[in-house]
Design an enzyme around this catalytic site. Structure first.
Site, short mmCIF file in Angstrom:
data_model
loop_
_atom_site.label_atom_id
_atom_site.label_comp_id
_atom_site.label_asym_id
_atom_site.label_seq_id
_atom_site.Cartn_x
_atom_site.Cartn_y
_atom_site.Cartn_z
N GLU A 1 -27.70 98.93 -2.56
CA GLU A 1 -27.49 99.07 -4.00
C GLU A 1 -28.83 99.13 -4.71
OE1 GLU A 1 -25.33 95.96 -5.96
OE2 GLU A 1 -23.85 95.82 -4.37
N GLU B 1 -18.90 95.30 -16.12
CA GLU B 1 -20.00 96.19 -15.76
C GLU B 1 -19.87 97.58 -16.38
OE1 GLU B 1 -21.56 94.04 -11.77
OE2 GLU B 1 -19.92 95.47 -11.51
N LYS B 2 -19.13 97.66 -17.48
CA LYS B 2 -18.90 99.00 -18.06
C LYS B 2 -20.18 99.60 -18.66
CE LYS B 2 -16.68 97.29 -22.30
NZ LYS B 2 -16.61 95.89 -21.83
N HIS C 1 -23.11 99.22 -17.11
CA HIS C 1 -24.05 99.36 -15.98
C HIS C 1 -24.06 100.83 -15.58
CE1 HIS C 1 -25.90 98.84 -12.07
NE2 HIS C 1 -26.01 97.54 -12.24
N TRP D 1 -26.93 93.09 -16.83
CA TRP D 1 -27.01 91.63 -16.75
C TRP D 1 -28.37 91.06 -17.15
CZ3 TRP D 1 -30.80 91.26 -13.13
CH2 TRP D 1 -30.86 92.25 -12.14
N ARG E 1 -16.06 86.51 -10.32
CA ARG E 1 -15.94 86.88 -8.91
C ARG E 1 -16.65 85.83 -8.06
NH1 ARG E 1 -20.29 91.90 -8.45
NH2 ARG E 1 -22.02 90.74 -9.30
N ASN F 1 -19.73 90.60 0.14
CA ASN F 1 -20.69 91.35 -0.68
C ASN F 1 -21.71 90.37 -1.24
OD1 ASN F 1 -21.42 93.95 -1.99
ND2 ASN F 1 -21.21 92.71 -3.85
N GLU F 2 -22.98 90.68 -1.06
CA GLU F 2 -24.04 89.82 -1.58
C GLU F 2 -23.67 88.35 -1.40
OE1 GLU F 2 -25.14 90.92 -5.57
OE2 GLU F 2 -26.39 92.55 -4.86
#
Ligand code: GAL
Length: 689
Positions: A320, A368-369, A371, A328, A124, A162-163
């Site tokens: 967040e 991110e599964k 997370h 991560w 991303r 985003n960020e």
């Protein structure tokens, strides 16, 4: 013309309701789930007390599957569903991750590393902040979203990208080179000024045409330090320019909807100078993830504290954080019982009026599964979801303090992105120095002593603080030196450390002996730095039996002012007998210097002495110091004391008056000690005046 920025504007609740309430929720990614799941999501959100979600953050490919094809149907449905469930939407502009059709057609939007490698799609944020092609496509999407949802009743705020800069802050492409030249031209006006600032007489670097300027790409040796520093400034500004561009489209089309973006005031994330960014958003939003280690909680508090001051003391939005593990880190630790609520409430203590998580429902697929989320893989029959529901309830109970600001401390730590960047550049006396770690160690020392300290950005003003600690304040332009001098002359107590006051805004050394810009104020002079090799330590004599230990750095300090005193001296090594910690009194004020790295324990002792001399005492009862963090918010009528148990044991805090909004006392008497569960938080309302 876009309307002027109005920092401090808060979420527009869809129902027009003005009763104070927390924003509570998460990033919501319904496009990852079949539509049958969506109504269940809304029902569970209601059960959890969710009031807001951030939507469409990574939805570009779904909203615009091809250059001239738009698919808003699914998003309309989700917006309607959320609205019907009474949940507000912080709607993202969806520009964070460009879709494959765009990068295939326009590979020239992809970032390039310092050594010329392309950053390919597949993850991303693979876009150049300076690409005109990316900008055009991104703004087209923002425009389409703003027009589509301008009048949607769920729309409470805009979430730009985003960020910004999470993965793409440094881009060395030809677009970046062009933009960097324009930036340098605007900063310096003439090549003579640039050549002076960059010190190009060194190594035959003199520029005779703007076209010759480049980002500091892979070079034969150390690239020009001022060019490197300016590239950092430029890269932060380039992302800020993108933020402004999206924001201006939104302000033009929906002037009544506040605009924000999520900062990353967190850990070693350093590319964005948020002190410059904060005034550009309607309210400050931040993301924070706990970094495991002995200072994990201190770091959370430090980040939240600084975020609150970037927000000018006004409430801010925790966009967040994690209910439990992230995905991560090298090893991703689950949170212990009580940690979820304690971490959230510590952000609230530091001024957050929004508590949001990444993410609502844990992904079944994708990077991110593993997370954590508000609804984990295990489903709603889980400890995490039960904790989420309990926190929602607790936040509802705390609603009376929504809108209150930060209550200033008597001490502050001065934080400066430019000093961070400049002090850690290459070709320095040591490559081991870590700016933020030194600042965090001072903060940990304050926490150990139970003394509140604000973490404030340079430029926020020092007025009202009895003590200001400026760790590794490396880059000190003339006006900052004057501000610090005025502060001390006005009765303030300044504390600074090794490698401070060394260079001006161009990264040129202040001459005549270190610490250059602060030499006279501190009443000392240093001819040569004496950094310490890895593993080496020096003993310091501070009059105590145990003494102190310095690592990383030492200085050959000479006192130049008769009013300067030695608080500790070196007791071993080549500098034995010389001053190591000094303090010069100036009437009511003073300026102290710590010439080595003392670590949390050493700093705690030194800080205790300096606070004592300045008359700053702990508000927290002695029994709780170190184990409990006290944070104070206040409005016109009351102060709100947050007592946060930093330990995994129960703690009793005696002698604190006030009505409990959260937590309990150990007995029925109104002055019975406040009893904190392991990692527990109590909140007391204490009327002012
Ligand atoms: C943030 C990001 C989220 C998610 C999260 C995971 O950096 O904004 O989209 O990736 O980290 O911790």
């Amino acid at each position: 013309m876009s309307p002027a920025p109005s920092p401090g504007r808060w979420l527009r609740w869809p129902d027009g309701e003005t009763t104070p309430r927390f924003a509570y929720g998460a990033d919501y990614n319904p496009e990852q789930w079949p539509r049958e799941v969506w109504p269940e999501d809304v029902a569970l959100m209601r059960e959890a007390g969710v009031t807001v979600v951030s939507l469409a953050i990574f939805s570009w490919a779904r909203i615009q599957p091809a250059e001239d094809t738009w698919d808003f149907g699914w998003l309309d449905e989700v917006m309607d569903l959320l609205h019907a469930g009474g949940i507000a939407v912080d709607l993202a502009t969806a520009t964070a991750s460009p879709p494959p059709w765009l990068t295939a057609r326009h590979p020239e939007i992809l970032p390039v590393t310092a050594s010329g490698e392309t950053v390919w799609p597949g993850a991303r944020q693979h876009w150049r902040p300076t690409s005109p092609v990316f900008r055009e496509h991104a703004l087209r999407l923002v425009d389409a979203l703003a027009r589509r949802y301008a009048d949607h009743p769920a729309l409470a705020a805009w979430h730009v990208n985003n960020e910004l800069g999470c993965h793409n802050v440094y881009d060395y492409s030809d677009d970046a080179a062009r933009a960097f030249r324009a930036w340098a031209r605007a900063r310096y006006g003439s090549l003579d000024a640039l050549n002076h600032a960059w010190g190009t007489a060194f190594w035959s670097q003199r520029y005779t045409d703007w076209e010759q300027l480049l980002p500091p790409r892979l070079a034969a040796s150390h690239p020009n330090p001022t060019q490197q520093l300016d590239f950092k400034r430029f890269s932060s500004d380039a992302l800020l320019d993108h933020l402004r561009a999206e924001r201006d489209v939104l302000r033009r089309l929906t002037p009544e909807v506040p605009v924000t973006t999520n900062f990353m005031v967190m850990g070693e994330t350093r590319g964005m100078n948020y002190a410059d960014w904060a005034a550009e958003v309607d309210f400050v939003a931040n993301d924070h993830y706990v970094l495991p280690g002995p200072q994990a909680l201190d770091e959370l508090s430090f980040s939240a504290n600084l975020t609150g001051h970037l927000a000018g003391g006004r409430p801010w939005f925790l966009m967040e954080h994690a209910t439990s593990a992230v995905n991560w880190q090298p090893v991703n630790l689950a949170k212990e019982p009580g940690e979820l609520a304690r971490d959230s409430l510590l952000h609230v203590a530091h001024g957050a009026d929004a508590v949001c998580f990444f993410q609502w429902r844990q992904s079944a697929a994708g990077a991110e599964k593993y997370h954590s989320a508000m609804v984990p893989h295990a489903g709603s029959d889980s400890e995490v979801f039960r904790s989420v529901v309990a926190l929602g309830r607790q936040l509802a109970e705390l609603a009376p303090l929504v809108g209150s600001g930060r209550h200033p401390a008597r001490a502050a730590i001065l934080f400066d992105w430019e000093s961070w960047w400049a002090s850690e550049q290459d070709s320095h006396p040591t490559s081991r120095l870590r700016y933020r770690q030194e600042a965090l160690d001072w903060y940990s020392a304050f926490l150990a002593l139970g003394v509140r300290a604000d973490v404030i950005p340079v430029g926020a003003g020092l007025h009202g603080y009895d003590v200001v600690v400026a760790p590794v304040l490396h880059l000190v332009p003339g006006p900052l030196a004057k501000e610090l001098t005025r502060y001390v002359e006005g009765g303030g107590h300044l504390v600074t450390t090794y490698f401070s006051g060394i260079v001006d805004e161009n990264d040129h050394a202040w001459l005549g002996g270190y610490p250059g810009a602060l030499r006279d104020l501190l009443g000392i002079r240093i001819e040569e730095f004496a950094p310490l090799p890895d593993g080496a330590a020096v003993a310091l004599d501070d009059g105590t039996e145990a003494g102190l230990t310095g690592t990383l750095w030492s200085d050959r300090v000479e006192l130049t002012d008769p009013t300067a005193e030695v608080l500790a001296s070196y007791a071993s090594g080549a500098l034995a007998g010389r001053p190591a910690v000094t303090r010069r009194g100036t009437g009511a004020g003073s300026a102290a210097y710590v010439s080595t790295r003392l670590g949390v324990e050493g700093l705690t002792g030194v800080l205790a002495r300096l606070l004592d001399a300045a008359g700053v005492t702990a508000e927290l009862p002695e029994a709780a110091r170190g184990r409990v963090e006290l944070v104070v918010r206040a409005d016109a009528e009351a102060a709100y004391w947050f007592l946060v148990n930093r330990t995994a044991e129960p703690v009793e805090v005696p002698d604190v008056a006030g009505d409990l909004l959260a937590g309990r006392r150990s007995g029925a008497a109104p002055d019975a000690p406040v009893r904190l569960d392991p990692r527990g938080v109590a909140v007391l309302r204490r009327p002012l005046g």
